[in-house]
Design an enzyme around this catalytic site. Sequence first.
Site, PDB file in Angstrom:
ATOM      1  N   HIS A 176      -3.750 -51.752  -3.336  1.00  0.00           N
ATOM      2  CA  HIS A 176      -2.480 -51.898  -2.614  1.00  0.00           C
ATOM      3  C   HIS A 176      -2.698 -52.296  -1.161  1.00  0.00           C
ATOM      4  O   HIS A 176      -3.811 -52.283  -0.638  1.00  0.00           O
ATOM      5  CB  HIS A 176      -1.669 -50.603  -2.701  1.00  0.00           C
ATOM      6  CG  HIS A 176      -2.329 -49.395  -2.090  1.00  0.00           C
ATOM      7  ND1 HIS A 176      -2.364 -49.161  -0.742  1.00  0.00           N
ATOM      8  CD2 HIS A 176      -2.974 -48.348  -2.666  1.00  0.00           C
ATOM      9  CE1 HIS A 176      -2.996 -48.018  -0.507  1.00  0.00           C
ATOM     10  NE2 HIS A 176      -3.375 -47.504  -1.660  1.00  0.00           N
ATOM     11  N   CYS A 225      -8.346 -45.151  -3.745  1.00  0.00           N
ATOM     12  CA  CYS A 225      -7.706 -46.445  -3.950  1.00  0.00           C
ATOM     13  C   CYS A 225      -8.421 -47.540  -3.164  1.00  0.00           C
ATOM     14  O   CYS A 225      -9.310 -47.276  -2.353  1.00  0.00           O
ATOM     15  CB  CYS A 225      -6.242 -46.379  -3.546  1.00  0.00           C
ATOM     16  SG  CYS A 225      -5.213 -45.483  -4.720  1.00  0.00           S
TER      17      CYS A 225
END
Length: 365
Positions: free
Chosen positions: A177, A193
Amino acid sequence: MASAELFNLPVDGSTVVGHIRVVVAGTDNTLLDIARRSDVGYHEITEANPEVDVWTPDAHDKIVIPTQYILPPKPWRGVVINVSQRRLFYFLPVEKDKPAQVVTFPISIAREGWSTPLGETKIIGKYKDPGWFMPKSIQAERRQEGETDFPTYFPPGPDNPMGMLAIQLGFSGIFIHGTNRPWGVGMRTSHGCLHLYPEDAAMVFPLISAGIPVRVIDEPVLVGIRAGQLVVASYEPVMEYDKTTNLSTRTMMALSPWLDEQINTTGHSYQVDWNRVQNITETVNVVPLSIAPGGATYKELIAGIPVEPYRHLPYGKEANDATAPPPTQTIVTATSLSSAPAAVPETKTNIDHTSDTIDVESVWD
Protein backbone atom coordinates in the site's frame (compact mmCIF):
# COMPACT_ATOMS: atom_id res chain seq x y z
CA MET A 1 6.31 12.40 -9.34
CA ALA A 2 8.48 9.30 -9.30
CA SER A 3 9.41 8.10 -12.78
CA ALA A 4 9.09 4.32 -12.60
CA GLU A 5 10.16 2.66 -15.81
CA LEU A 6 8.62 -0.18 -17.76
CA PHE A 7 11.37 -2.49 -19.02
CA ASN A 8 11.26 -5.06 -21.79
CA LEU A 9 12.57 -8.33 -20.40
CA PRO A 10 15.97 -9.28 -21.86
CA VAL A 11 15.95 -11.85 -24.65
CA ASP A 12 19.74 -12.14 -25.01
CA GLY A 13 20.35 -14.15 -21.84
CA SER A 14 20.85 -11.06 -19.68
CA THR A 15 19.08 -10.78 -16.32
CA VAL A 16 19.70 -7.07 -15.78
CA VAL A 17 17.44 -4.14 -16.70
CA GLY A 18 17.86 -0.37 -16.54
CA HIS A 19 20.86 1.93 -16.56
CA ILE A 20 22.91 3.73 -13.91
CA ARG A 21 22.63 7.51 -14.12
CA VAL A 22 24.86 10.27 -12.76
CA VAL A 23 23.50 13.77 -12.15
CA VAL A 24 24.78 17.01 -10.66
CA ALA A 25 22.75 17.76 -7.57
CA GLY A 26 22.12 21.46 -8.17
CA THR A 27 20.68 23.63 -5.40
CA ASP A 28 17.97 22.97 -2.81
CA ASN A 29 17.34 19.28 -3.58
CA THR A 30 18.07 16.68 -0.93
CA LEU A 31 19.18 13.16 -1.79
CA LEU A 32 15.65 12.07 -0.91
CA ASP A 33 14.17 14.46 -3.50
CA ILE A 34 16.44 12.97 -6.15
CA ALA A 35 15.67 9.42 -4.98
CA ARG A 36 11.91 9.87 -5.10
CA ARG A 37 12.01 11.60 -8.48
CA SER A 38 14.09 8.67 -9.80
CA ASP A 39 11.90 6.04 -8.08
CA VAL A 40 14.63 4.64 -5.86
CA GLY A 41 14.43 4.20 -2.10
CA TYR A 42 16.33 5.75 0.78
CA HIS A 43 18.61 2.73 1.13
CA GLU A 44 19.52 2.73 -2.56
CA ILE A 45 20.35 6.43 -2.90
CA THR A 46 22.35 6.57 0.34
CA GLU A 47 24.30 3.36 -0.31
CA ALA A 48 25.17 4.57 -3.82
CA ASN A 49 26.34 7.94 -2.46
CA PRO A 50 27.87 7.25 0.96
CA GLU A 51 29.96 10.43 1.03
CA VAL A 52 27.11 12.78 0.09
CA ASP A 53 25.12 14.58 2.79
CA VAL A 54 21.52 13.32 2.68
CA TRP A 55 19.96 16.69 3.49
CA THR A 56 22.38 19.21 2.04
CA PRO A 57 24.34 17.79 -0.88
CA ASP A 58 26.77 20.22 -2.42
CA ALA A 59 25.43 21.85 -5.58
CA HIS A 60 28.34 20.36 -7.53
CA ASP A 61 28.14 16.84 -6.08
CA LYS A 62 27.85 14.09 -8.66
CA ILE A 63 24.99 11.85 -7.55
CA VAL A 64 24.89 8.22 -8.64
CA ILE A 65 21.30 7.10 -9.26
CA PRO A 66 21.27 3.26 -9.02
CA THR A 67 18.48 2.56 -11.52
CA GLN A 68 19.94 -0.67 -12.86
CA TYR A 69 18.53 -3.83 -11.34
CA ILE A 70 19.38 -7.50 -11.32
CA LEU A 71 16.09 -9.29 -11.80
CA PRO A 72 15.01 -11.76 -9.11
CA PRO A 73 15.55 -15.48 -9.65
CA LYS A 74 13.04 -17.04 -12.03
CA PRO A 75 10.17 -17.71 -12.53
CA TRP A 76 9.38 -14.23 -13.82
CA ARG A 77 5.65 -14.02 -13.38
CA GLY A 78 3.25 -11.99 -11.28
CA VAL A 79 4.61 -9.99 -8.35
CA VAL A 80 8.02 -10.81 -6.87
CA ILE A 81 9.11 -8.99 -3.71
CA ASN A 82 12.72 -9.21 -2.58
CA VAL A 83 12.66 -8.12 1.04
CA SER A 84 16.40 -7.42 1.50
CA GLN A 85 16.54 -5.59 -1.83
CA ARG A 86 13.50 -3.60 -0.68
CA ARG A 87 12.06 -3.74 -4.17
CA LEU A 88 8.93 -5.05 -5.85
CA PHE A 89 8.88 -6.40 -9.40
CA TYR A 90 5.65 -6.85 -11.33
CA PHE A 91 6.00 -9.02 -14.43
CA LEU A 92 3.08 -7.96 -16.57
CA PRO A 93 0.91 -10.51 -18.40
CA VAL A 94 2.42 -11.20 -21.81
CA GLU A 95 0.41 -9.86 -24.73
CA LYS A 96 0.41 -11.48 -28.15
CA ASP A 97 3.14 -10.18 -30.47
CA LYS A 98 4.50 -7.87 -27.76
CA PRO A 99 7.64 -8.19 -25.63
CA ALA A 100 7.38 -9.42 -22.07
CA GLN A 101 7.73 -6.52 -19.63
CA VAL A 102 8.45 -5.76 -15.98
CA VAL A 103 7.97 -2.69 -13.83
CA THR A 104 9.74 -2.24 -10.50
CA PHE A 105 9.20 -0.06 -7.43
CA PRO A 106 11.11 0.61 -4.20
CA ILE A 107 9.36 -0.44 -1.00
CA SER A 108 9.63 -0.06 2.74
CA ILE A 109 9.84 -3.29 4.70
CA ALA A 110 9.16 -4.43 8.26
CA ARG A 111 10.98 -2.65 11.05
CA GLU A 112 13.43 -4.44 13.33
CA GLY A 113 11.76 -7.21 15.29
CA TRP A 114 9.03 -7.70 12.69
CA SER A 115 8.99 -9.48 9.33
CA THR A 116 6.95 -10.18 6.21
CA PRO A 117 6.17 -13.86 5.55
CA LEU A 118 8.29 -15.47 2.84
CA GLY A 119 6.83 -17.81 0.24
CA GLU A 120 4.10 -17.86 -2.37
CA THR A 121 0.65 -16.32 -2.15
CA LYS A 122 -1.58 -14.20 -4.40
CA ILE A 123 -3.46 -10.93 -4.61
CA ILE A 124 -6.87 -11.37 -2.96
CA GLY A 125 -8.27 -7.83 -3.01
CA LYS A 126 -7.61 -4.14 -3.36
CA TYR A 127 -9.11 -1.14 -1.63
CA LYS A 128 -9.43 2.54 -2.38
CA ASP A 129 -9.46 5.04 0.49
CA PRO A 130 -9.29 2.49 3.32
CA GLY A 131 -9.79 3.34 6.94
CA TRP A 132 -7.51 1.58 9.42
CA PHE A 133 -7.79 0.28 12.99
CA MET A 134 -4.48 0.05 14.82
CA PRO A 135 -3.68 -3.51 16.02
CA LYS A 136 -3.70 -4.05 19.78
CA SER A 137 -0.09 -5.25 19.65
CA ILE A 138 1.02 -1.95 18.09
CA GLN A 139 -0.99 -0.06 20.69
CA ALA A 140 0.89 -2.00 23.37
CA GLU A 141 4.20 -1.30 21.64
CA ARG A 142 3.52 2.43 21.64
CA ARG A 143 2.60 2.39 25.31
CA GLN A 144 5.85 0.58 26.07
CA GLU A 145 7.63 3.39 24.22
CA GLY A 146 6.03 5.88 26.60
CA GLU A 147 3.12 7.13 24.49
CA THR A 148 -0.31 7.27 26.09
CA ASP A 149 -2.37 9.58 23.89
CA PHE A 150 -2.65 8.32 20.29
CA PRO A 151 -5.47 7.51 17.87
CA THR A 152 -6.48 3.89 17.39
CA TYR A 153 -8.51 4.55 14.24
CA PHE A 154 -7.42 6.45 11.14
CA PRO A 155 -10.20 7.47 8.72
CA PRO A 156 -9.64 7.48 4.96
CA GLY A 157 -7.51 10.36 3.76
CA PRO A 158 -3.98 11.63 3.20
CA ASP A 159 -2.95 11.18 6.85
CA ASN A 160 -3.85 7.47 6.96
CA PRO A 161 -0.81 5.18 7.45
CA MET A 162 -2.44 2.74 5.00
CA GLY A 163 -2.22 5.39 2.32
CA MET A 164 -5.08 5.90 -0.11
CA LEU A 165 -4.67 2.65 -2.06
CA ALA A 166 -4.11 -0.82 -0.61
CA ILE A 167 -3.55 -4.24 -2.23
CA GLN A 168 -4.25 -7.26 -0.03
CA LEU A 169 -2.09 -10.39 -0.13
CA GLY A 170 -3.10 -13.91 0.86
CA PHE A 171 -0.82 -13.75 3.90
CA SER A 172 -2.88 -12.81 6.94
CA GLY A 173 -2.89 -9.06 7.52
CA ILE A 174 -0.29 -8.24 4.84
CA PHE A 175 -0.88 -5.47 2.29
CA ILE A 176 1.09 -3.60 -0.36
CA HIS A 177 0.00 0.00 0.00
CA GLY A 178 0.83 3.68 -0.13
CA THR A 179 2.01 5.58 2.92
CA ASN A 180 1.47 8.89 4.65
CA ARG A 181 5.24 9.12 5.20
CA PRO A 182 6.67 8.67 1.71
CA TRP A 183 10.18 9.77 2.71
CA GLY A 184 10.47 6.48 4.60
CA VAL A 185 10.27 4.38 1.42
CA GLY A 186 13.38 2.20 1.33
CA MET A 187 13.64 2.08 5.12
CA ARG A 188 12.45 -0.43 7.71
CA THR A 189 9.25 1.25 8.84
CA SER A 190 6.31 -1.16 8.85
CA HIS A 191 5.03 -4.07 10.93
CA GLY A 192 4.99 -6.48 7.99
CA CYS A 193 3.36 -4.63 5.11
CA LEU A 194 5.17 -3.23 2.07
CA HIS A 195 4.97 0.53 1.57
CA LEU A 196 5.08 2.28 -1.81
CA TYR A 197 5.49 5.92 -2.75
CA PRO A 198 1.89 7.20 -3.15
CA GLU A 199 2.47 7.83 -6.86
CA ASP A 200 3.75 4.27 -7.32
CA ALA A 201 0.68 2.90 -5.56
CA ALA A 202 -1.47 4.92 -7.98
CA MET A 203 0.51 3.55 -10.91
CA VAL A 204 0.36 -0.14 -10.04
CA PHE A 205 -3.17 -0.16 -8.57
CA PRO A 206 -5.08 -0.28 -11.90
CA LEU A 207 -2.72 -2.93 -13.29
CA ILE A 208 -3.19 -5.42 -10.45
CA SER A 209 -6.11 -7.80 -10.04
CA ALA A 210 -7.17 -10.61 -7.74
CA GLY A 211 -5.50 -13.93 -8.43
CA ILE A 212 -2.15 -12.58 -9.59
CA PRO A 213 0.58 -14.74 -8.01
CA VAL A 214 2.94 -13.19 -5.47
CA ARG A 215 6.32 -14.58 -4.41
CA VAL A 216 8.14 -13.05 -1.42
CA ILE A 217 11.84 -13.87 -1.22
CA ASP A 218 14.83 -12.76 0.84
CA GLU A 219 17.93 -12.53 -1.35
CA PRO A 220 20.40 -9.93 -0.04
CA VAL A 221 22.91 -10.91 -2.76
CA LEU A 222 21.80 -11.06 -6.36
CA VAL A 223 23.82 -12.55 -9.21
CA GLY A 224 22.93 -11.84 -12.81
CA ILE A 225 24.22 -11.67 -16.37
CA ARG A 226 25.13 -8.40 -18.12
CA ALA A 227 26.92 -8.40 -21.48
CA GLY A 228 27.81 -12.06 -21.00
CA GLN A 229 29.51 -11.51 -17.62
CA LEU A 230 28.39 -12.36 -14.11
CA VAL A 231 27.49 -9.29 -12.06
CA VAL A 232 26.72 -9.00 -8.35
CA ALA A 233 24.74 -6.53 -6.25
CA SER A 234 24.25 -6.76 -2.50
CA TYR A 235 21.90 -5.31 0.09
CA GLU A 236 21.72 -5.21 3.87
CA PRO A 237 20.49 -8.63 5.05
CA VAL A 238 17.33 -8.84 7.16
CA MET A 239 18.25 -10.41 10.48
CA GLU A 240 14.73 -11.58 11.33
CA TYR A 241 14.88 -14.49 8.89
CA ASP A 242 16.56 -17.71 9.92
CA LYS A 243 19.46 -17.37 7.50
CA THR A 244 23.05 -16.22 7.80
CA THR A 245 23.52 -12.47 7.39
CA ASN A 246 27.17 -12.82 6.37
CA LEU A 247 27.43 -11.26 2.92
CA SER A 248 30.34 -13.45 1.84
CA THR A 249 28.38 -16.60 2.68
CA ARG A 250 25.25 -15.32 1.00
CA THR A 251 27.33 -14.45 -2.07
CA MET A 252 28.56 -18.03 -2.36
CA MET A 253 24.99 -19.27 -1.98
CA ALA A 254 23.83 -16.91 -4.74
CA LEU A 255 26.73 -17.83 -7.04
CA SER A 256 26.28 -21.57 -6.69
CA PRO A 257 23.54 -21.99 -9.33
CA TRP A 258 25.71 -20.18 -11.86
CA LEU A 259 28.95 -22.05 -11.18
CA ASP A 260 27.84 -25.57 -10.32
CA GLU A 261 27.76 -27.53 -13.58
CA GLN A 262 25.08 -29.81 -12.18
CA ILE A 263 22.80 -26.84 -11.42
CA ASN A 264 23.69 -24.32 -14.14
CA THR A 265 21.21 -24.75 -16.99
CA THR A 266 22.37 -21.79 -19.10
CA GLY A 267 24.89 -23.82 -21.10
CA HIS A 268 27.60 -21.24 -20.40
CA SER A 269 30.70 -21.40 -18.25
CA TYR A 270 31.48 -18.19 -16.38
CA GLN A 271 34.89 -16.96 -15.25
CA VAL A 272 35.16 -15.39 -11.81
CA ASP A 273 37.80 -13.12 -10.27
CA TRP A 274 37.56 -14.18 -6.62
CA ASN A 275 39.55 -11.20 -5.36
CA ARG A 276 36.96 -8.98 -7.04
CA VAL A 277 34.15 -10.99 -5.43
CA GLN A 278 35.71 -10.50 -2.01
CA ASN A 279 36.17 -6.76 -2.54
CA ILE A 280 32.64 -6.24 -3.83
CA THR A 281 30.93 -8.16 -1.03
CA GLU A 282 32.86 -6.75 1.93
CA THR A 283 30.12 -4.13 2.20
CA VAL A 284 26.68 -3.47 0.73
CA ASN A 285 26.91 -2.55 -2.96
CA VAL A 286 23.63 -1.66 -4.73
CA VAL A 287 25.23 -1.07 -8.16
CA PRO A 288 25.61 -4.33 -10.16
CA LEU A 289 29.34 -4.91 -10.71
CA SER A 290 31.16 -7.42 -12.87
CA ILE A 291 33.05 -10.22 -11.13
CA ALA A 292 34.68 -11.40 -14.37
CA PRO A 293 38.45 -11.05 -14.81
CA GLY A 294 39.04 -7.65 -16.40
CA GLY A 295 35.46 -6.51 -15.82
CA ALA A 296 34.83 -2.82 -15.12
CA THR A 297 35.40 -1.69 -11.53
CA TYR A 298 32.96 0.64 -9.82
CA LYS A 299 35.10 3.69 -10.61
CA GLU A 300 35.49 2.65 -14.23
CA LEU A 301 31.77 2.01 -14.57
CA ILE A 302 30.76 5.38 -13.11
CA ALA A 303 33.47 7.27 -15.00
CA GLY A 304 32.02 6.02 -18.28
CA ILE A 305 28.52 7.42 -17.59
CA PRO A 306 27.76 10.93 -18.94
CA VAL A 307 26.88 13.41 -16.19
CA GLU A 308 23.45 15.00 -16.54
CA PRO A 309 22.18 18.22 -14.98
CA TYR A 310 19.37 17.62 -12.50
CA ARG A 311 16.61 20.03 -13.53
CA HIS A 312 13.81 19.23 -11.06
CA LEU A 313 12.68 21.44 -8.22
CA PRO A 314 12.46 19.95 -4.73
CA TYR A 315 9.22 18.40 -3.57
CA GLY A 316 7.13 20.78 -1.48
CA LYS A 317 5.45 20.20 1.87
CA GLU A 318 2.35 19.02 0.02
CA ALA A 319 4.29 15.84 -0.86
CA ASN A 320 4.58 14.82 2.81
CA ASP A 321 1.43 12.70 3.03
CA ALA A 322 -0.34 9.85 1.24
CA THR A 323 -1.47 12.01 -1.68
CA ALA A 324 0.32 11.39 -4.96
CA PRO A 325 2.11 14.54 -6.19
CA PRO A 326 0.96 16.00 -9.53
CA PRO A 327 2.09 13.66 -12.32
CA THR A 328 5.01 14.65 -14.50
CA GLN A 329 5.69 11.28 -16.09
CA THR A 330 3.88 7.93 -16.16
CA ILE A 331 4.19 4.52 -17.76
CA VAL A 332 0.46 3.86 -17.63
CA THR A 333 -0.96 4.55 -21.09
CA ALA A 334 -4.38 3.99 -22.58
CA THR A 335 -3.02 0.90 -24.30
CA SER A 336 -1.55 -0.65 -21.18
CA LEU A 337 -4.65 0.04 -19.14
CA SER A 338 -6.99 -1.40 -21.73
CA SER A 339 -4.95 -4.59 -21.84
CA ALA A 340 -4.39 -4.84 -18.09
CA PRO A 341 -6.05 -7.65 -16.10
CA ALA A 342 -9.62 -6.96 -15.09
CA ALA A 343 -9.65 -5.04 -11.82
CA VAL A 344 -11.51 -6.17 -8.74
CA PRO A 345 -13.99 -3.60 -7.41
CA GLU A 346 -12.33 -0.61 -5.77
CA THR A 347 -14.04 -0.97 -2.41
CA LYS A 348 -14.03 1.63 0.30
CA THR A 349 -13.57 -0.21 3.56
CA ASN A 350 -12.14 -0.15 7.04
CA ILE A 351 -9.17 -2.47 7.54
CA ASP A 352 -9.33 -3.85 11.04
CA HIS A 353 -6.15 -5.48 12.31
CA THR A 354 -7.17 -5.43 15.95
CA SER A 355 -7.72 -9.18 16.02
CA ASP A 356 -5.05 -10.30 13.53
CA THR A 357 -2.64 -12.98 14.65
CA ILE A 358 0.01 -11.28 12.49
CA ASP A 359 -0.20 -7.67 13.59
CA VAL A 360 0.95 -5.32 10.89
CA GLU A 361 0.74 -1.85 9.62
CA SER A 362 1.76 1.69 10.17
CA VAL A 363 4.73 3.90 9.55
CA TRP A 364 6.02 4.92 12.94
CA ASP A 365 9.35 6.59 13.59
